[in-house]
Scaffold this motif. Sequence first.
Motif, PDB file in Angstrom:
ATOM      1  N   ARG A  78       0.855  -1.196   0.000  1.00 54.64           N
ATOM      2  CA  ARG A  78       0.000   0.000   0.000  1.00 54.64           C
ATOM      3  C   ARG A  78       0.884   1.238   0.000  1.00 54.64           C
ATOM      4  O   ARG A  78       2.032   1.192   0.416  1.00 54.64           O
ATOM      5  CB  ARG A  78      -0.890   0.044   1.257  1.00 54.64           C
ATOM      6  CG  ARG A  78      -1.874  -1.088   1.396  1.00 54.64           C
ATOM      7  CD  ARG A  78      -3.045  -0.946   0.432  1.00 54.64           C
ATOM      8  NE  ARG A  78      -3.985  -2.044   0.533  1.00 54.64           N
ATOM      9  CZ  ARG A  78      -3.929  -3.165  -0.157  1.00 54.64           C
ATOM     10  NH1 ARG A  78      -2.931  -3.372  -0.991  1.00 54.64           N
ATOM     11  NH2 ARG A  78      -4.838  -4.098  -0.027  1.00 54.64           N
ATOM     12  N   SER A  79       0.296   2.363  -0.417  1.00 51.84           N
ATOM     13  CA  SER A  79       1.015   3.625  -0.271  1.00 51.84           C
ATOM     14  C   SER A  79       0.854   4.106   1.166  1.00 51.84           C
ATOM     15  O   SER A  79      -0.161   3.833   1.808  1.00 51.84           O
ATOM     16  CB  SER A  79       0.470   4.671  -1.246  1.00 51.84           C
ATOM     17  OG  SER A  79      -0.893   4.931  -0.983  1.00 51.84           O
ATOM     18  N   ASN A  80       1.857   4.780   1.669  1.00 58.07           N
ATOM     19  CA  ASN A  80       1.816   5.304   3.034  1.00 58.07           C
ATOM     20  C   ASN A  80       1.205   6.696   3.040  1.00 58.07           C
ATOM     21  O   ASN A  80       1.296   7.426   2.046  1.00 58.07           O
ATOM     22  CB  ASN A  80       3.232   5.350   3.626  1.00 58.07           C
ATOM     23  CG  ASN A  80       3.852   3.970   3.728  1.00 58.07           C
ATOM     24  OD1 ASN A  80       3.181   3.011   4.085  1.00 58.07           O
ATOM     25  ND2 ASN A  80       5.132   3.861   3.407  1.00 58.07           N
ATOM     26  N   PRO A  81       0.580   7.105   4.146  1.00 57.05           N
ATOM     27  CA  PRO A  81      -0.009   8.441   4.219  1.00 57.05           C
ATOM     28  C   PRO A  81       1.025   9.527   3.917  1.00 57.05           C
ATOM     29  O   PRO A  81       2.145   9.486   4.431  1.00 57.05           O
ATOM     30  CB  PRO A  81      -0.488   8.545   5.674  1.00 57.05           C
ATOM     31  CG  PRO A  81      -0.653   7.128   6.123  1.00 57.05           C
ATOM     32  CD  PRO A  81       0.375   6.336   5.375  1.00 57.05           C
ATOM     33  N   GLU A  83       2.652   9.991   1.226  1.00 60.78           N
ATOM     34  CA  GLU A  83       3.699   9.530   0.320  1.00 60.78           C
ATOM     35  C   GLU A  83       3.372   9.938  -1.111  1.00 60.78           C
ATOM     36  O   GLU A  83       2.253   9.778  -1.566  1.00 60.78           O
ATOM     37  CB  GLU A  83       3.810   8.007   0.427  1.00 60.78           C
ATOM     38  CG  GLU A  83       5.032   7.416  -0.203  1.00 60.78           C
ATOM     39  CD  GLU A  83       5.146   5.921   0.061  1.00 60.78           C
ATOM     40  OE1 GLU A  83       6.280   5.437   0.140  1.00 60.78           O
ATOM     41  OE2 GLU A  83       4.113   5.248   0.180  1.00 60.78           O
ATOM     42  N   VAL A  88       6.220   5.799  -3.823  1.00 61.72           N
ATOM     43  CA  VAL A  88       5.462   4.556  -3.982  1.00 61.72           C
ATOM     44  C   VAL A  88       6.074   3.718  -5.097  1.00 61.72           C
ATOM     45  O   VAL A  88       6.288   2.509  -4.949  1.00 61.72           O
ATOM     46  CB  VAL A  88       3.971   4.846  -4.290  1.00 61.72           C
ATOM     47  CG1 VAL A  88       3.203   3.548  -4.516  1.00 61.72           C
ATOM     48  CG2 VAL A  88       3.332   5.654  -3.180  1.00 61.72           C
ATOM     49  N   THR A 118      -2.766   0.717  -5.397  1.00 56.78           N
ATOM     50  CA  THR A 118      -2.032   1.145  -4.201  1.00 56.78           C
ATOM     51  C   THR A 118      -1.750   2.641  -4.164  1.00 56.78           C
ATOM     52  O   THR A 118      -1.212   3.126  -3.181  1.00 56.78           O
ATOM     53  CB  THR A 118      -0.677   0.408  -4.115  1.00 56.78           C
ATOM     54  OG1 THR A 118       0.125   0.785  -5.227  1.00 56.78           O
ATOM     55  CG2 THR A 118      -0.852  -1.077  -4.093  1.00 56.78           C
ATOM     56  N   LEU A 119      -2.112   3.361  -5.212  1.00 59.55           N
ATOM     57  CA  LEU A 119      -1.712   4.769  -5.306  1.00 59.55           C
ATOM     58  C   LEU A 119      -2.540   5.683  -4.405  1.00 59.55           C
ATOM     59  O   LEU A 119      -3.675   5.363  -4.055  1.00 59.55           O
ATOM     60  CB  LEU A 119      -1.821   5.232  -6.759  1.00 59.55           C
ATOM     61  CG  LEU A 119      -0.788   4.589  -7.686  1.00 59.55           C
ATOM     62  CD1 LEU A 119      -1.043   4.984  -9.118  1.00 59.55           C
ATOM     63  CD2 LEU A 119       0.622   4.974  -7.276  1.00 59.55           C
ATOM     64  N   PRO A 120      -1.976   6.842  -4.047  1.00 58.04           N
ATOM     65  CA  PRO A 120      -2.695   7.800  -3.205  1.00 58.04           C
ATOM     66  C   PRO A 120      -3.998   8.255  -3.852  1.00 58.04           C
ATOM     67  O   PRO A 120      -4.130   8.292  -5.076  1.00 58.04           O
ATOM     68  CB  PRO A 120      -1.708   8.979  -3.082  1.00 58.04           C
ATOM     69  CG  PRO A 120      -0.370   8.410  -3.406  1.00 58.04           C
ATOM     70  CD  PRO A 120      -0.616   7.291  -4.368  1.00 58.04           C
ATOM     71  N   SER A 121      -4.963   8.608  -3.014  1.00 51.43           N
ATOM     72  CA  SER A 121      -6.316   8.937  -3.499  1.00 51.43           C
ATOM     73  C   SER A 121      -6.358  10.182  -4.379  1.00 51.43           C
ATOM     74  O   SER A 121      -7.253  10.323  -5.204  1.00 51.43           O
ATOM     75  CB  SER A 121      -7.265   9.120  -2.320  1.00 51.43           C
ATOM     76  OG  SER A 121      -6.796  10.150  -1.471  1.00 51.43           O
ATOM     77  N   HIS A 122      -5.367  11.097  -4.245  1.00 55.48           N
ATOM     78  CA  HIS A 122      -5.412  12.315  -5.066  1.00 55.48           C
ATOM     79  C   HIS A 122      -5.170  12.021  -6.552  1.00 55.48           C
ATOM     80  O   HIS A 122      -5.331  12.900  -7.389  1.00 55.48           O
ATOM     81  CB  HIS A 122      -4.426  13.371  -4.550  1.00 55.48           C
ATOM     82  CG  HIS A 122      -2.985  13.045  -4.776  1.00 55.48           C
ATOM     83  ND1 HIS A 122      -2.243  12.292  -3.888  1.00 55.48           N
ATOM     84  CD2 HIS A 122      -2.137  13.357  -5.796  1.00 55.48           C
ATOM     85  CE1 HIS A 122      -1.010  12.166  -4.348  1.00 55.48           C
ATOM     86  NE2 HIS A 122      -0.913  12.795  -5.507  1.00 55.48           N
ATOM     87  N   GLU A 152       0.499  14.289 -11.595  1.00 52.24           N
ATOM     88  CA  GLU A 152       0.737  14.801 -10.245  1.00 52.24           C
ATOM     89  C   GLU A 152       1.471  16.137 -10.288  1.00 52.24           C
ATOM     90  O   GLU A 152       1.129  17.069  -9.552  1.00 52.24           O
ATOM     91  CB  GLU A 152       1.534  13.784  -9.440  1.00 52.24           C
ATOM     92  CG  GLU A 152       1.716  14.192  -7.976  1.00 52.24           C
ATOM     93  CD  GLU A 152       2.502  13.173  -7.184  1.00 52.24           C
ATOM     94  OE1 GLU A 152       1.956  12.633  -6.211  1.00 52.24           O
ATOM     95  OE2 GLU A 152       3.678  12.931  -7.533  1.00 52.24           O
TER      96      GLU A 152
END
Length: 199
Positions: A78-81, A83, A88, A118-122, A152
């Motif tokens: 998973r990606s970390n908060p 991150e 990632v 696994t990528l961040p929600s943004h 991004e």
Amino acid sequence: MYPKDPKDYTADEKEDASLDASLQLILVDCLDLIMHNHVLNYVNVKHIWDTIEIINEGIEEVRENKMEILTSSYEHFRSNPGEGISDVFERYNKLINDLNLHGNYYTIKEINKKFLLTLPSHLEHIISAIREAMDLGEISLERLYGVQKTYELEQIQQKEIYGTGKVVSTSTALVAEVPQKLEVKVVQPSCSDKDVTVA
């Protein structure tokens, strides 16, 4: 039993001995001093190679344990908060390479799908667009990362231009902001009694 004297070798044995000696030189030349000392007195290339393998990878049980750990890391990746996508990608790409080194391979499609999950929600907008537009079985992981990294960076640039928290979608027209209300200070001239005329 004593080793056979080289002068008694057959033609095939001489060829094998020559090949073995050449391979030993190649292997030993690639080793650092510590590893070189481990294999210094070994007489054939197989013994040297087996020793290097055990020192670096461990015995079969250790290799199996490493494989289980790597597989579990892949399944729970998973990606970390907080991150970013670069972090990632670096962690994920290293994990895939380690799995490959230990003989565990996934298809390109499986690797790409897992990465997107696994990528961040943004990044959810670009992830949806990628799923619709691209064949995940054909695109490389590096290319997939490049597309998302570009997105991004565009989002970061828009935040810098339009202010923190304001992300302008590239699919909408730009709207000029309404200027802030200006304060108008009215200065009234003062007048003395002699300037006042009464009708």
